[in-house]
Design an enzyme around this catalytic site. Structure first.
Site, PDB file in Angstrom:
ATOM      1  CG  HIS A 135       6.659  32.652  -9.557  1.00  0.00           C
ATOM      2  ND1 HIS A 135       6.007  31.538 -10.022  1.00  0.00           N
ATOM      3  CD2 HIS A 135       5.714  33.385  -8.915  1.00  0.00           C
ATOM      4  CE1 HIS A 135       4.734  31.593  -9.683  1.00  0.00           C
ATOM      5  NE2 HIS A 135       4.528  32.709  -9.011  1.00  0.00           N
ATOM      6  CB  SER A 179       2.072  31.651  -6.974  1.00  0.00           C
ATOM      7  OG  SER A 179       1.543  32.259  -8.116  1.00  0.00           O
ATOM      8  CG  ASP A 226       7.509  28.698 -11.297  1.00  0.00           C
ATOM      9  OD1 ASP A 226       8.400  29.157 -10.554  1.00  0.00           O
ATOM     10  OD2 ASP A 226       6.412  29.256 -11.451  1.00  0.00           O
ATOM     11  CG  LEU A 232      12.419  10.226 -27.000  1.00  0.00           C
ATOM     12  CD1 LEU A 232      12.507   8.794 -26.491  1.00  0.00           C
ATOM     13  CD2 LEU A 232      10.971  10.573 -27.327  1.00  0.00           C
TER      14      LEU A 232
END
Length: 463
Positions: free
Chosen positions: A122, A224, A152, A279
């Protein structure tokens, strides 16, 4: 001789009187409480000395980790061009859309001496230009090598003329709740900011199948993509999000675990995209009525409600009703811990799954497979790749099978049909379907070709 005997007797009596006086006037009574059905005290006291690493904050040295980290954390500037929408005057007079530049900022972590940098997706999304500023104030233009919206995580590269300081990935699975950590980044464009805190939770889910490290180290907008490190300076997470009603830090922040970030970066470098090992199970929602009736809200583990067809779980012998307790010696108490660990695995990896099956512990070795099911963009259809049996029953060589549809499509009777084409373009598997359905325009007409259970072709037109 009699004199010596007399002195001995006098000394003996004096000692007895002294001991009695001490017992009477100075020594306090002590009691040893014993549980009625035990031979040992029911309260125990640890005699182990407190380790420095677990002692007060003044006994933990953050300086080495901080110095090591600030030189490997960079400032990321993202330039995007916002194209405003045309108004009525623009339509009649032919005016061009106004292009407004917008600048966003964030952080990144150098992970190799030749200039590879990991950050959040982002932070760099829709960037027209990316500028990287090192701690020594040198600036570089960055190239996006790859990005993954689900985790992300994004990988950038800058061209450098000499080796850069960088951080080594630590093992986030070994991070412990209560362990001291540092968050390093550029909050509010304040470069090289270091904050300290502890790991306050692990495997935290924020509405997705993501398993975050939660910390109380202060993280704000601009952090971030920055580093979360332990006191050794090892990278154990990429700071990603905060929970706040104000937009600023209020006590909790979240980081993508380093094991997930490292795996995403390695996949982008080697394959160009992220390889996810599946899985092949569906877990019961502990808030559902079925789960309440089964008492699943009282168990620790992941209750398997369904095993996917042609999956690694099915081939290994996992069954509906099994409760997953451990994976590769990692204790599994909730679904986010399972998905978090699997996010660090690839198709073809073999894992040991220990389940509780009707009160007995059963161990199974499961080979993870590629993603076999997918929810198609723009329609919400859930589809899966074809099995050999599907191909034989429907008389097709390729396509995807519809296994579920949103309520609005119920009248079309689409379930269990095979989609083979979209707007006359072939669909071989779920990867093709994801790409083609993602290109559907809401302003145009779309048609796709299907094969029903009788082997007959059908066409559905969406307008």
């Amino acid at each position: 001789m009699k004199r010596i005997a007399s002195l001995f007797i006098v000394s003996l009596f004096a000692g007895a009187i002294t001991l009695g006086a001490y017992k009477l006037f100075f020594e306090k009574d002590t009691y040893k409480w014993i549980a009625a059905d035990q031979e040992t005290p029911f309260l125990s006291t640890s005699t182990l000395s407190t380790s420095a690493s677990g002692a007060g904050i003044n006994e933990v040295d953050f300086t080495i980790a901080a110095e090591k980290t600030v030189n490997a954390v960079v400032h990321v500037k993202n330039l995007t061009i916002n194209k405003g929408s045309n108004n009525l005057a623009d339509f009649f007079y032919g005016s061009e859309r106004k292009q407004t530049p917008q600048i966003g900022t964030g952080s990144g972590v150098i992970i190799s001496p030749d200039g590879f940098i990991v950050t959040n997706n982002h932070v760099i999304a829709q960037a027209s230009q990316l500028e990287i500023t090192l701690n020594n104030k040198r600036t570089y233009e960055a190239e996006v090598i790859g990005a993954d919206a689900d985790s992300d995580i994004a990988l950038l590269k800058i061209d450098v003329d000499k080796p850069l300081p960088y951080l080594a990935f630590g093992d986030s699975d070994n991070a412990k709740i209560g362990e001291w950590v540092l968050a390093v980044g550029n909050p509010f464009s304040l470069t090289s900011t270091v904050t300290a805190g502890i790991v306050s939770a692990k495997a935290r889910s924020l509405g997705r199948n993501q398993s975050f490290i939660q910390t109380d180290a202060a993280v704000n907008p601009g952090n971030s993509g920055g580093a979360l490190v332990n006191t050794n300076g090892d990278l154990i997470g990429i700071n990603t999000a905060i929970t706040s009603q104000t937009g600023s830090y209020v006590g909790y922040s979240f980081a993508v675990p380093s094991n997930i970030a490292k795996k995403v970066v390695e996949d982008i470098m080697e394959f160009g995209n992220v390889q996810r090992g599946r899985l092949g199970i569906s877990a019961a929602n502990i808030n559902s009525r079925e789960a309440m009736e089964l008492g699943l809200d009282e168990i620790e583990g992941v209750y398997i409600s369904q095993v996917s067809e042609d999956s690694g779980a099915e081939e290994a012998g996992l069954k509906s009703g099994d409760i997953i307790k451990k994976v590769d010696n990692i204790l599994i108490r909730k679904f986010s811990e399972l998905t978090g660990y699997l996010s660090s695995k690839r198709p073809g990896d073999v894992i040991e799954v220990i389940v509780d099956r009707e009160g007995n512990r059963v161990s199974k070795r499961v080979t993870l497979k590629k993603q076999n099911t997918l929810i198609l963009p723009n329609t919400g259809f859930m589809v899966k790749n074809l099995t050999k049996e599907d191909k034989k029953n429907f008389g097709v060589k390729q396509g995807v099978k519809i296994i579920d549809v949103p309520e609005g499509y119920g009248r079309y009777n689409l379930k269990n049909k095979i989609i083979t084409e979209l707007d006359d373009k072939e669909i071989k598997n779920i990867d093709d379907a994801k790409t083609l359905f993602g290109e559907i325009s809401k302003y145009g007409r779309t048609s796709f070709t299907m094969i029903n259970e009788k082997g007959e072709k059908e066409r559905l037109i969406l307008q």
